[in-house]
Design an enzyme around this catalytic site. Structure first.
Site, PDB file in Angstrom:
ATOM      1  N   LYS A  26       3.714 -15.408   1.608  1.00  0.00           N
ATOM      2  CA  LYS A  26       3.595 -16.268   0.504  1.00  0.00           C
ATOM      3  C   LYS A  26       5.194 -16.365  -0.054  1.00  0.00           C
ATOM      4  O   LYS A  26       5.535 -16.006  -1.212  1.00  0.00           O
ATOM      5  CB  LYS A  26       2.920 -15.395  -0.720  1.00  0.00           C
ATOM      6  CG  LYS A  26       1.170 -15.500  -0.658  1.00  0.00           C
ATOM      7  CD  LYS A  26       0.639 -16.618  -0.785  1.00  0.00           C
ATOM      8  CE  LYS A  26       0.622 -16.863  -2.440  1.00  0.00           C
ATOM      9  NZ  LYS A  26      -0.064 -18.255  -2.935  1.00  0.00           N
ATOM     10  N   ASP A  60      -4.823  -7.052   5.686  1.00  0.00           N
ATOM     11  CA  ASP A  60      -6.125  -6.344   5.545  1.00  0.00           C
ATOM     12  C   ASP A  60      -7.210  -7.515   5.030  1.00  0.00           C
ATOM     13  O   ASP A  60      -8.389  -7.553   5.673  1.00  0.00           O
ATOM     14  CB  ASP A  60      -5.829  -5.628   4.387  1.00  0.00           C
ATOM     15  CG  ASP A  60      -7.034  -4.589   4.054  1.00  0.00           C
ATOM     16  OD1 ASP A  60      -7.921  -4.553   4.843  1.00  0.00           O
ATOM     17  OD2 ASP A  60      -6.985  -3.788   3.181  1.00  0.00           O
ATOM     18  N   ASP A  87     -10.259  -9.064   7.883  1.00  0.00           N
ATOM     19  CA  ASP A  87     -11.759  -8.732   7.779  1.00  0.00           C
ATOM     20  C   ASP A  87     -12.396 -10.288   7.698  1.00  0.00           C
ATOM     21  O   ASP A  87     -13.435 -10.443   8.332  1.00  0.00           O
ATOM     22  CB  ASP A  87     -11.734  -8.350   6.435  1.00  0.00           C
ATOM     23  CG  ASP A  87     -12.144  -6.648   6.534  1.00  0.00           C
ATOM     24  OD1 ASP A  87     -11.827  -6.159   7.577  1.00  0.00           O
ATOM     25  OD2 ASP A  87     -12.662  -6.037   5.527  1.00  0.00           O
ATOM     26  N   TYR A 141       0.880  -1.341   0.164  1.00  0.00           N
ATOM     27  CA  TYR A 141       0.088  -0.031  -0.042  1.00  0.00           C
ATOM     28  C   TYR A 141       1.026   1.297  -0.107  1.00  0.00           C
ATOM     29  O   TYR A 141       0.418   2.278  -0.142  1.00  0.00           O
ATOM     30  CB  TYR A 141      -1.135  -0.014   1.139  1.00  0.00           C
ATOM     31  CG  TYR A 141      -1.934  -1.084   1.229  1.00  0.00           C
ATOM     32  CD1 TYR A 141      -2.453  -1.738  -0.008  1.00  0.00           C
ATOM     33  CD2 TYR A 141      -2.517  -1.433   2.343  1.00  0.00           C
ATOM     34  CE1 TYR A 141      -3.233  -2.654  -0.136  1.00  0.00           C
ATOM     35  CE2 TYR A 141      -3.471  -2.512   2.464  1.00  0.00           C
ATOM     36  CZ  TYR A 141      -3.894  -3.071   1.174  1.00  0.00           C
ATOM     37  OH  TYR A 141      -5.124  -3.957   1.202  1.00  0.00           O
ATOM     38  N   ASP A 178      -2.843 -17.932   1.387  1.00  0.00           N
ATOM     39  CA  ASP A 178      -4.143 -18.462   0.877  1.00  0.00           C
ATOM     40  C   ASP A 178      -4.234 -19.658   1.669  1.00  0.00           C
ATOM     41  O   ASP A 178      -5.748 -19.950   1.862  1.00  0.00           O
ATOM     42  CB  ASP A 178      -3.703 -18.958  -0.730  1.00  0.00           C
ATOM     43  CG  ASP A 178      -2.361 -19.800  -0.849  1.00  0.00           C
ATOM     44  OD1 ASP A 178      -1.556 -19.788   0.132  1.00  0.00           O
ATOM     45  OD2 ASP A 178      -2.207 -20.377  -1.869  1.00  0.00           O
TER      46      ASP A 178
END
Ligand code: NAD
Length: 371
Positions: A194, A251, A255, A143, A227
């Site tokens: 990852k 993020d 959530d 970001y 994942d």
């Protein structure tokens, strides 16, 4: 009684001031019962600050936040300010505070309270007793990484690009927060990246592994690809204690984890920064994860528990007031167990109440617990 702790309240917009009002009542109760007294200040942020002086947060408010021992934030935003440009939106207030206070570790607990077991979309057997903490790196990663932008290619197509970057220092400091938290919980950390397809993920894994060996050999560390972590959070969320991960993965995963509990209005969060070497004070901001809920603002029906549980986190992490934090959490559980619910967590057979009756019930419960 602990005194002279400086607490800055920033209620913001929409339901923010409504739910913050209920926290103030608890703060007053704590002072009356001589449990703690705080040096309280309150200021405008978000749309309310834009209306008052043209920007979402003033330099004076930022200075006050830096002087405070902890900041309790409400929520900002609303349709009234939606047409403003990106550089003058209510949300700038929280981004500015994160940047100015160097708040890099976002703590998002996902806890399923027994009385709200049915609020989750997952089967009760999967989420009963769930208590996990996601630590999301919140000032680095994709970001904020450079280069970023949209460019036009020679063939006329456009190409958008962002860059995931992490330094050793950025990884170490957020991982350290996770390990220290784990020591006060079940002593387990799952580091999520990852590393199979991203160099920044590989570095993340190496740095976390080395830090664990050097400073936290007593904490059990495991690694998981992001994942797989998403899948495991839905399959068997109770396998986790503390998860530490990057800004982007955090993020998404936080959530996802919050929805395991099924109740947005209930969930607290904290964002921690470094300890100031001169004052010995750790910068910290606490806020519910919900926004300003313009659809219900002004109707007195917002759930105040997310804000109140954020205050409990503040007492625990900034003021080391574990007993008071736990008492507020217990009061919330007991009130829900007694069958009172705000509209957002209403269940068949429960009694629906508004913000202030919920607040009053919490005070009554605190009175009982403190007796
Ligand atoms: P929201 O969290 O405000 O609302 C989502 C839904 O949850 C709504 O239906 C709302 O009524 C409900 N809800 C939220 N808090 C509740 C509470 N305490 N009690 C009962 N119900 C509650 O998210 P949104 O609608 O996407 O955003 C509304 C505004 O809030 C936007 O301007 C957004 O930018 C802003 N926002 C601010 C923050 C923040 O201040 N940190 C976070 C998220 C969104």
């Amino acid at each position: 009684m602990p005194a002279n702790k400086k607490l800055l309240l920033l209620p913001g917009d929409g339901v923010g001031p409504e739910v913050m009002h209920e926290v103030r009542r608890v703060i007053d109760w704590m002072a009356r019962r001589r449990r703690a007294s705080f040096e309280l200040a309150e200021d405008l942020v978000g749309g309310a600050a834009i209306d008052a002086h043209g920007s979402a947060i003033s330099a004076a408010t930022v200075a006050r936040a830096k002087e405070a021992d902890a900041v309790l934030f409400g929520s900002v935003g609303g349709p009234k300010w939606d047409t403003l440009g990106f550089d003058n939106r209510p949300e700038i207030a929280i981004l500015t505070l994160r940047r100015e206070l160097g708040l890099y570790a976002n703590l998002r607990p996902a806890i399923v309270l027994d009385p709200l077991l049915d609020a989750s979309t997952l089967k009760p057997d999967v989420v009963r007793g769930l208590d996990l903490m996601i630590v999301r790196e919140s000032t680095g990663g994709i970001y904020f990484g450079e280069p970023r932008g949209v460019e036009t290619l020679p063939d006329g197509q456009q190409r958008g690009f962002n860059t995931e970057t992490y330094t050793t220092h950025e990884i170490e400091r957020v991982a350290r927060v996770a390990f220290e938290l784990a020591r006060k919980r079940q002593n387990r950390v799952t580091s999520v990246e990852k590393a199979n397809v991203m160099e920044s993920g590989l570095l993340w894994r190496q740095v976390v592994t080395a830090l664990a060996a050097r400073e936290f050999p007593d904490v059990t560390l495991s690694h998981m690809y992001a994942d797989n972590c998403a899948m495991q959070l839905v399959r068997n969320p109770r396998q986790f204690d503390v998860i530490v991960t990057s800004n982007l993965f955090g993020d998404l995963l936080s959530d996802l984890a919050s929805m395991l509990t099924g109740s947005l209005g209930m969930l607290p969060s904290a964002t921690l920064g470094d300890t100031d070497p001169t004052t010995g004070r750790r910068y910290a901001l606490y806020e519910p994860i919900h926004g300003s809920a313009p659809d219900i603002a002004g109707r007195g029906i917002a759930n105040p528990l997310g804000q109140l549980l954020s205050f409990a986190m503040l007492l625990r992490h900034s003021f080391a007031m574990e007993e008071d934090a736990a008492m507020i959490e217990r009061a919330a559980t007991n009130v829900l167990a007694s069958g009172l619910r705000t509209a957002d967590v209403m269940a068949p057979g429960a009694a629906q109440v508004g913000t202030s009756v919920m607040g009053e019930s919490i005070l009554r419960e605190l009175e009982k617990l403190a007796a």
